[in-house]
Write an enzyme that holds these catalytic residues in place. Structure first.
Site, short mmCIF file in Angstrom:
data_model
loop_
_atom_site.label_atom_id
_atom_site.label_comp_id
_atom_site.label_asym_id
_atom_site.label_seq_id
_atom_site.Cartn_x
_atom_site.Cartn_y
_atom_site.Cartn_z
N LYS A 54 0.86 -1.18 0.00
CA LYS A 54 0.00 0.00 0.00
C LYS A 54 0.90 1.24 0.00
O LYS A 54 1.97 1.23 0.63
CB LYS A 54 -0.89 -0.01 1.27
CG LYS A 54 -1.75 1.22 1.44
CD LYS A 54 -2.78 1.39 0.34
CE LYS A 54 -3.51 2.72 0.44
NZ LYS A 54 -4.29 3.02 -0.78
N ASN A 108 -13.47 4.02 -5.73
CA ASN A 108 -12.92 4.16 -4.38
C ASN A 108 -12.45 5.58 -4.13
O ASN A 108 -12.04 6.29 -5.04
CB ASN A 108 -11.75 3.18 -4.17
CG ASN A 108 -10.41 3.77 -4.58
OD1 ASN A 108 -9.77 4.50 -3.82
ND2 ASN A 108 -10.00 3.48 -5.82
N GLY A 114 -8.25 7.49 0.26
CA GLY A 114 -7.55 8.57 0.95
C GLY A 114 -6.25 8.15 1.60
O GLY A 114 -5.86 8.67 2.66
N LEU A 115 -5.58 7.18 0.97
CA LEU A 115 -4.26 6.71 1.41
C LEU A 115 -4.22 6.20 2.86
O LEU A 115 -3.30 6.57 3.62
CB LEU A 115 -3.20 7.81 1.23
CG LEU A 115 -2.87 8.19 -0.21
CD1 LEU A 115 -1.88 9.36 -0.24
CD2 LEU A 115 -2.27 7.00 -0.94
N CYS A 139 -2.38 9.76 -6.77
CA CYS A 139 -3.55 9.46 -5.93
C CYS A 139 -4.60 10.55 -6.10
O CYS A 139 -4.32 11.72 -5.84
CB CYS A 139 -3.15 9.33 -4.46
SG CYS A 139 -4.61 9.02 -3.45
N GLY A 152 -4.94 -1.94 -14.99
CA GLY A 152 -6.25 -1.37 -15.30
C GLY A 152 -7.10 -2.27 -16.16
O GLY A 152 -6.75 -2.57 -17.31
N THR A 183 -8.92 -4.26 -9.09
CA THR A 183 -10.33 -4.57 -8.81
C THR A 183 -10.59 -6.08 -8.82
O THR A 183 -11.31 -6.60 -7.94
CB THR A 183 -11.22 -3.87 -9.86
OG1 THR A 183 -11.00 -2.46 -9.76
CG2 THR A 183 -12.69 -4.16 -9.64
#
Ligand code: SIN
Length: 312
Positions: free
Chosen positions: A46, A70, A73-74, A132, A249, A272
């Site tokens: 992450k 989504n 927000g990190l 982000c 992607g 995803t």
């Protein structure tokens, strides 16, 4: 016929070209080890900031019929957590090279993070996330070419480890040209195309699906594959061959991965689909890609990487 999914990024070799995309199944050591012990070629953590972050309020992720939205927000456990884990992992096992994703909430923080990593014993690859879309008030750095150029110029005055960047999707040929002209000035090992398509809006009945930013969030999954393929190929056409492409992607099946590689990807990240299906996705996708390669007579991904055909 023997078919190999092995690949290289820079000086690193991977037995399998599939790995997770940063943000999916990579928050904790336990999740990272799940991927490490699977047949995926590697994992990326992450995206880490200097301090741990809780991220945006829930609900902040939703699966949809065509993918996901989504605005996380990190949320992350902080650089120290991931770096210590990676250093320990490298001491106990050297079977797979790994990726550390990071980003600062300011340029100054990014330099602080990279300096810490530079001085650490971590031997793997570093992915600097410039894309982000979900931190309120913080625009995606890679949409600002002047800031990106300045940041990379500063980073490469001191940073000596293998570094790549995670990019947002671009949508204009001039932007592909301008971005590539900047990236080609630096000894980047890879670019990763693409992060989510930022700030989409998905509605069910009369309501948004996620709480942050009145429902605006990054899109992944089927929605994004054509944009991801275009970005992979646009950079494959423009970047120095020493800068490799990681394709991310819209990879739902082996055919999608095949298309990413045809467009020029050396490695393929799963976001995803990994979130929806879990770790068995790596086995299924590997099998489906192998079957396509057997049908077409390709023994390695280098046999067709970048070989997209055009009309005359
Ligand atoms: C997030 O944590 O908001 C997702 C990270 C990203 O899209 O880079």
């Amino acid at each position: 016929m023997t078919v190999s999914l092995s690949t290289t990024i820079g000086n690193f070799t991977f037995d399998n070209c599939f790995m997770n995309a940063a943000g999916v199944h990579c928050y904790s050591k336990e999740e990272l080890l799940d991927i490490y012990q699977s047949n995926a070629g590697s994992f990326v953590t992450k995206t880490a900031t200097l301090e741990p972050r809780e991220g945006n309020p829930l609900p902040r992720y939703a699966d949809t019929s065509l993918g996901s939205i989504n605005s996380m927000g990190l949320p992350n456990l902080g650089l120290d957590y991931y770096l210590t884990f990676l250093e320990e992992l490298e001491q106990s096992s050297t079977t797979k090279p790994t990726f550390l994703s990071l980003t600062g909430l300011s340029s100054q923080e990014t330099h602080q993070l990279l300096n810490i990593v530079n001085q650490s014993s971590f031997q793997g690859l570093i992915e600097l996330n410039l894309s982000c879309p979900n931190v309120p008030g913080k625009p995606q750095v890679a949409y600002d070419f002047e800031t990106t150029n300045h940041l990379l110029a500063e980073v490469f005055t001191y940073f000596t480890k293998p570094l790549g960047i995670k990019l947002p999707p671009y949508f204009d040929i001039v932007h592909f040209d301008q971005a590539a002209a900047i990236f080609n000035q630096y000894p980047l090992v890879f670019v990763n195309c693409i992060n989510s398509i930022g700030n989409g809006l998905v509605i069910e009945d009369e309501s948004v699906l996620i709480r942050p930013k009145h429902g605006f969030g990054g899109l992944g999954g089927q929605y994004v594959k054509p944009t991801a393929l275009a970005n992979v190929h646009a950079f494959y056409q423009r970047l120095n061959p020493s800068i490799q492409i990681i394709g991310t992607g819209g990879v739902i099946n082996g055919r999608d991965a095949f298309e990413h590689i045809l467009c020029g990807a050396s490695m393929v990240q799963i976001g995803t689909t990994l979130h929806k299906e879990g770790i068995p996705a790596f086995q299924r996708l590997s099998q489906e890609l192998r079957e396509i390669m057997v049908q077409k007579g390709y023994e390695s991904i280098d046999d067709f990487r970048g070989e997209l055909k055009y009309f005359a």
